[in-house]
Design a protein around this motif. Structure first.
Motif, mmCIF file in Angstrom:
data_model
loop_
_atom_site.group_PDB
_atom_site.id
_atom_site.type_symbol
_atom_site.label_atom_id
_atom_site.label_comp_id
_atom_site.label_asym_id
_atom_site.label_seq_id
_atom_site.Cartn_x
_atom_site.Cartn_y
_atom_site.Cartn_z
ATOM 1 N N LYS A 1 0.830 -1.209 0.000
ATOM 2 C CA LYS A 1 0.000 0.000 0.000
ATOM 3 C C LYS A 1 0.864 1.259 0.000
ATOM 4 O O LYS A 1 0.609 2.214 -0.754
ATOM 5 C CB LYS A 1 -0.919 -0.026 1.223
ATOM 6 N N ILE A 2 1.893 1.274 0.833
ATOM 7 C CA ILE A 2 2.796 2.428 0.895
ATOM 8 C C ILE A 2 3.560 2.562 -0.417
ATOM 9 O O ILE A 2 3.766 3.677 -0.920
ATOM 10 C CB ILE A 2 3.761 2.279 2.085
ATOM 11 N N SER A 3 3.973 1.436 -0.985
ATOM 12 C CA SER A 3 4.713 1.468 -2.253
ATOM 13 C C SER A 3 3.864 2.065 -3.361
ATOM 14 O O SER A 3 4.338 2.869 -4.177
ATOM 15 C CB SER A 3 5.178 0.060 -2.626
ATOM 16 N N VAL A 4 2.599 1.678 -3.418
ATOM 17 C CA VAL A 4 1.690 2.237 -4.424
ATOM 18 C C VAL A 4 1.582 3.749 -4.250
ATOM 19 O O VAL A 4 1.659 4.516 -5.223
ATOM 20 C CB VAL A 4 0.294 1.585 -4.326
ATOM 21 N N ALA A 5 1.418 4.196 -3.013
ATOM 22 C CA ALA A 5 1.284 5.630 -2.751
ATOM 23 C C ALA A 5 2.531 6.389 -3.200
ATOM 24 O O ALA A 5 2.439 7.506 -3.734
ATOM 25 C CB ALA A 5 1.024 5.868 -1.263
ATOM 26 N N GLY A 6 3.699 5.797 -2.999
ATOM 27 C CA GLY A 6 4.933 6.443 -3.439
ATOM 28 C C GLY A 6 5.016 6.575 -4.942
ATOM 29 O O GLY A 6 5.423 7.622 -5.473
#
Length: 456
Positions: A205-210
């Motif tokens: 999820k954090i990777s997608v946001a980045g």
């Protein structure tokens, strides 16, 4: 969710149950490494050590001891003070408390607090490791270490074994076999538990946001490193421990370099930019590759190649399911990419022969994926007894086909030169099929163009 302390204890107990009888395992956290002069690289504990302890300090060693070792010791030792209870199977050697060092370098957990905080049976100062080695090696039959760390251990182990062998007349025996711990531990790490899957969902999820943040600031005239900065800022803003690996932000022909990390070029209108990056959350890695146009619009050739890669990725993801052989997703990629380039006249000849001969390797030279977990290229064997292993629920794999038409490619029309594309997602094997953990990015040509039109 199981408590964190109990989770690590359960992992240690699971490993102990798999280890050979009367064996001892050594797992080190690793040492700090000098970057230059007196500046160290940021420390990250070795994944095996972190997996079994949840402890992240350097200069620490975990010792796991099968209960049979203590039972055998009791048969040869007259002094019962030296016989440890059979349930004291997890020993941890840590840096001792040192107020002066902690003032300069940061807090240490210390020996006294380690058992209670970490749920460890015995804790000692790392300075006592050599002294106490005979107490856990005596009468053991096998010593297990990761052969990846063998260079670290070899001289020390040699001294320990020599010391034990010198006492042979007292009936004391030293381990007679040195075995690779990876055989047991890495297979255990390959199948993710519910807690691990939850942490990997958060890393994804954090990777997608980045990646979305990097897309948002992408424009002609910006620099690759500015996209990297926005991407990694978003990771940290959302609580990521660190990047899971060195971020790749490759525009234009730089995307044809698989592990490009210079990230210094100016973004040019008409080029694509390939970002391969992921966040690390609680020790678990995300890994996404995303390719999109700098100016928000694909050219005809870019669109044709991109759609070819996207079809290949979707075909490969369909192969990720219980009971399916690991290499089937790669075979699906090869077939789809070859058909695509054949139809575009980038590969010529018999389509059947091109697939059989893997002619696509000229433009797709890496595998379709890899295991994912605490390491971005995570542990676990890909073949068992010479055969590709089959997917099981709890495995997590990346799916990342690509095409790379390098500049000056002989026999290739110049209109294709310098186009590099990779599309990568993280996929969990479930009981009934798979779950793509990294959903949330625009993936089709139409979705990407519309997203960039509305968000830049």
């Amino acid at each position: 969710m199981i408590s964190t302390q109990n989770l690590f204890a359960q992992r240690r107990n699971d490993l102990l149950s798999k280890m050979p009888e009367a064996s001892v395992a050594l797992i080190a956290s690793g040492d700090e490494t000098i970057r230059n002069r007196d500046v160290e690289f940021p420390f990250r504990a070795e994944s095996d050590f972190w997996y079994l302890t949840g402890f992240t300090e350097p200069d620490s060693v975990l010792v796991l001891i099968r209960s049979e070792v203590f039972q055998r010791q009791a048969q040869v030792l007259d002094n019962e003070d030296h016989v440890y209870p059979s349930d004291h199977q997890a020993w941890l050697f840590v840096r001792p408390k040192d107020p002066e060092q902690e003032t300069w370098q940061g807090r240490r957990l210390g020996v006294d607090d380690a058992p209670g905080v970490l749920g460890i049976d015995q804790a000692w100062s790392i300075e006592e490791l050599d002294e106490r080695a005979p107490e856990f090696l005596m009468q053991a039959e096998q010593l297990l270490v990761s052969f990846g760390q063998l260079e670290v251990w070899s001289l020390r182990i040699a001294d320990w074994l020599a010391g034990l062998k010198s006492q042979v007349r007292k009936g004391i025996e030293a381990p007679s076999q040195l075995l690779d711990l990876d055989r047991w531990l890495h297979e255990q790490r390959l199948i993710k538990t519910r807690d691990e899957i939850d942490w990997m969902r958060e890393a994804a999820k954090i990777s997608v946001a980045g990646h979305l943040a990097a897309m948002r600031v992408c424009k002609p005239g910006a620099y690759e490193y500015q996209l990297q900065a926005e991407l990694e800022y978003r990771f940290k803003q959302l609580g990521a421990d660190r990047v899971a690996f060195n971020s790749i932000v490759a525009s234009g022909e730089n995307a044809c370099i698989l592990h490009y990390t210079e990230n210094k070029a100016i973004l040019k209108s008409g080029d694509l930019v390939l970002i391969d990056a992921g966040a690390e959350w609680r020790g678990y890695a995300g890994d996404i590759s995303h390719t999109f146009p700098v100016n928000g619009r694909f050219s005809r050739e870019q669109k044709q190649l991109y759609e070819c890669v996207l079809r290949a990725q979707r075909a490969a993801i369909e192969q990720v399911k219980p009971g399916q052989a690991y290499d089937q997703m790669h075979q699906a990629s090869i077939k789809c990419l070859t058909e695509g380039l054949f139809n575009l006249n980038l590969l010529q000849g018999s389509l059947e022969d091109l697939i059989k001969q893997q002619a696509i390797k000229r433009f797709f030279m890496h595998g379709t994926g890899h295991w994912l977990g605490m390491d971005v290229h995570d542990v676990g064997r890909y073949k068992l007894d010479g055969q590709w292993r089959h997917f099981k629920p709890g495995m997590v794999v990346t799916v990342e086909p690509g095409l790379y038409i390098a500049p000056q490619s002989e026999g290739v029309d110049q209109k294709w030169w310098g186009i590099g594309i990779r599309i990568e997602d993280d996929v969990l094997v479930t009981e009934t099929g798979n779950e793509v953990l990294t959903l949330g990015l625009p993936r089709s040509v139409e979705e990407i163009e519309l997203w960039m039109q509305n968000n830049q």
